[in-house]
Design an enzyme around this catalytic site. Sequence first.
Site, PDB file in Angstrom:
ATOM      1  N   GLU A 111     -13.153 -55.183 -22.144  1.00 35.28           N
ATOM      2  CA  GLU A 111     -12.900 -54.385 -23.647  1.00 35.28           C
ATOM      3  C   GLU A 111     -13.879 -53.764 -23.940  1.00 35.28           C
ATOM      4  OE1 GLU A 111     -10.137 -58.303 -24.731  1.00 35.28           O
ATOM      5  OE2 GLU A 111     -11.992 -57.980 -25.756  1.00 35.28           O
ATOM      6  N   GLU A 134      -7.621 -61.198 -22.356  1.00 35.32           N
ATOM      7  CA  GLU A 134      -8.505 -61.736 -21.511  1.00 35.32           C
ATOM      8  C   GLU A 134      -7.633 -62.512 -20.433  1.00 35.32           C
ATOM      9  OE1 GLU A 134     -10.974 -60.878 -24.952  1.00 35.32           O
ATOM     10  OE2 GLU A 134      -9.073 -61.792 -24.611  1.00 35.32           O
ATOM     11  N   ALA A 162     -18.237 -65.548 -25.332  1.00 36.28           N
ATOM     12  CA  ALA A 162     -18.135 -66.581 -24.518  1.00 36.28           C
ATOM     13  C   ALA A 162     -16.768 -67.484 -24.978  1.00 36.28           C
ATOM     14  CB  ALA A 162     -19.408 -67.478 -24.289  1.00 36.28           C
ATOM     15  N   ASP A 163     -16.625 -67.471 -26.066  1.00 35.51           N
ATOM     16  CA  ASP A 163     -15.382 -68.154 -26.902  1.00 35.51           C
ATOM     17  C   ASP A 163     -14.107 -67.648 -26.436  1.00 35.51           C
ATOM     18  OD1 ASP A 163     -16.956 -69.511 -29.655  1.00 35.51           O
ATOM     19  OD2 ASP A 163     -17.836 -67.742 -28.697  1.00 35.51           O
ATOM     20  N   PHE A 164     -14.222 -66.376 -25.649  1.00 31.67           N
ATOM     21  CA  PHE A 164     -12.990 -65.898 -25.544  1.00 31.67           C
ATOM     22  C   PHE A 164     -12.379 -66.476 -23.794  1.00 31.67           C
ATOM     23  CE2 PHE A 164     -13.736 -61.670 -27.652  1.00 31.67           C
ATOM     24  CZ  PHE A 164     -13.798 -62.132 -28.725  1.00 31.67           C
ATOM     25  N   HIS A 199     -16.998 -66.975 -32.236  1.00 36.70           N
ATOM     26  CA  HIS A 199     -17.709 -65.970 -31.498  1.00 36.70           C
ATOM     27  C   HIS A 199     -19.236 -66.507 -31.146  1.00 36.70           C
ATOM     28  CE1 HIS A 199     -14.374 -63.490 -33.026  1.00 36.70           C
ATOM     29  NE2 HIS A 199     -14.917 -62.558 -32.249  1.00 36.70           N
TER      30      HIS A 199
END
Length: 726
Positions: free
Chosen positions: A427, A458, A483-485, A528
Amino acid sequence: MPEHRPLAPASPWVEVVATESDWDAADPDLLRSIYAQLVWIRTFEQYVLDLASGGLIHGPAHSSIGQEGGAVGSVLALSSEDSVNGSHRGHHQFLAKALHHVEPKGLDPLEPPADAVREVLLKTLAEICGLDRGWSHGRGGSMHLQWKDAGAMGTNAIVGGGVPQAAGFAWSHRYSGSDAVAVTYFGDGAINIGSTLETMNIAAAWSLPVCFFIENNQYAVSTSVHESTAEPRLSARGLGFNIASWKVDGMDPLAVHLAMTEAVEHMRRGRGPSVVEVDTYRFFHQNGAFAGSAFGYRSKEEERSWRARDPLLQTAAQLQRRGIMSAEETAQAVATAKAVMEEIGSVLVEPLPGGKPGERRIKPAEWPDPDWVDVGVRGDLSELSSVRVVQPDGHAVPVQETTFIESVAAVMGRRMETDPGVVVMGEDVHRLNGGTNGATRGLSDRFPGRILGTPISENAFAGLAGGIALDGRCTPVVEFMYADFMWVAADQLFNQIGKARHMYGGESGVPLVLRSKVAMGTGYGSQHSMDPAGVFATNPGWRIVAPSTPYDYVGLMNAALACQDPVVVLEHVDLYRSSGPGPIDDLDYVLPVGKAVVRRPGNDVTVLTYLGMVAFVLEAVEEFGQVDAEVIDLRWLDRASIDWDLIEESLTRTNQVLIAEQGAVGTSYGGWLADEIHRRFFDLLDAPVRRVTGAEASPSISRVLERAAIAQKDEVIAELAEIARY
């Protein structure tokens, strides 16, 4: 009153119906080949159900009986260069593609099968039985069938899980200059899944030559399509993404072939993706040899009405009507196929010694070696033999003070310059002067078409990158903004990319790099800020890199890009702003896989740490001053790449260990590492492994609460004080 203006879809949506004149005009050789494929697939599936009934199939036997017309009609419009993947119910798709690969001019139903045809049937049966001679040596089984030489890229047990990968196959075809296309087969259950719809969107936005082939078999297990959606004409989904869409009777293989021929031509001419929906019916329940009516969710009348339209019966009747084959010949083709399947099955099964008449067992010699259970989770790193690997400590090239983020962009630019197969996606990576952190600064202009800004999806673009990696011609670098994604894309990361090498036999690499940002301390809150190292370390297949200096980043990223395994490269926002030694003009060195480095020698305790925590640990040791700590920067965090030799050497002197990390205790990396150290080095330890972690809670937005939730220098000092007391 407002004016109402009717809107029309921007792409066509048509139903294709094969008339009797179409059957009359069809090439007799095509019709004979259609019938031969239908017969071989049907007979194979019946034999599988027979084995399953005898307890010889471990796990599910998802029969495709009744649905063969869609697979055969569509595959015969493809070539070996075209890629396909499918779902858990994919025997028919895989066999159709594999048989078409070995007999590209078509099968004749009355000719004895060639050795190559027998080999396809034998290896497929062996794989479904979980045997060593199968395509993946029995690891994939019924739901994970792959033969890349034939363009059969893998069936998939996760509903909708393989769809994003097909977009990756399509991207690779187009990037290579080929006119090959990709086809992803899935059912009515998968059409409403996020990964499918996300992939439709990105495929249309990027005009990728991928066909979304929907086998609408009317039921997802026992839930009917009419219960699942208000629009059971599933090809209507394509209109929402401006994808040309076809609907066709899947029980009529010629109609499917005509529709698929149009869709393939559309894609080969560069007009973007397509949707082909075939209405079909599985004659049996979700798994096994029972009819759905036996479980009460369909009626016998409904089943009879669909069975009357059996694609084998329809095709045989048309062959007989046209005088291409007689009734005796169509029956002979079926009898021959049954006899051959019995011969093939006898290679794998034998009468059960001492058993009752008809009882069988798998021949013991056919089972894989149990010692092979973990082989192929990752590769052997032989691919690094051709790159310049330097010593793990010190600086092998001239260095100067460099900002961390400059090294990120510099090494990526160098690799894209030297390897045209490296492609970056994520993104905003193509905008904002290098994405949100400058990691791709200047690269979009230097490498047009290779810095791909993605929609916010994602699951789709991680899976698309997974498809590119499975294809093998390019190396995708995926950026997750936070990283949470990874939780959004967890299926693609852990069920698909991480497991693919091992699941499909351990022989084909999955070269993919995931850049994932850790943002503790930035005020971005609970969703996040996570450190994903512990989650990746406890999932198979991934290698994990955690660079803490600009010099290390270059050497470790080069190692990651040379590796044929998927590698997650963790980056901490604190490091982006930092500076340290970085290469002056040499961006080609490779730091070795599996080698840590001592950042501070000492004799009292071994401190194991990584990423942004390294600096906090070093500061804590110097400030506290009462414990002579040896600080080891792990660099590589996955189970296969931990530098156990260096850890053992250090523990031999210090006899105690402290693991220091920033993140929450629940997803802690140090949890499994401490357990492993206790098991490996119990005799060297004078005390249990100590740990510094964050709190149970994820970091909050509040500056005070965020600081309380993460570990930094003060938490390390507190633990060093405890060590000093003893």
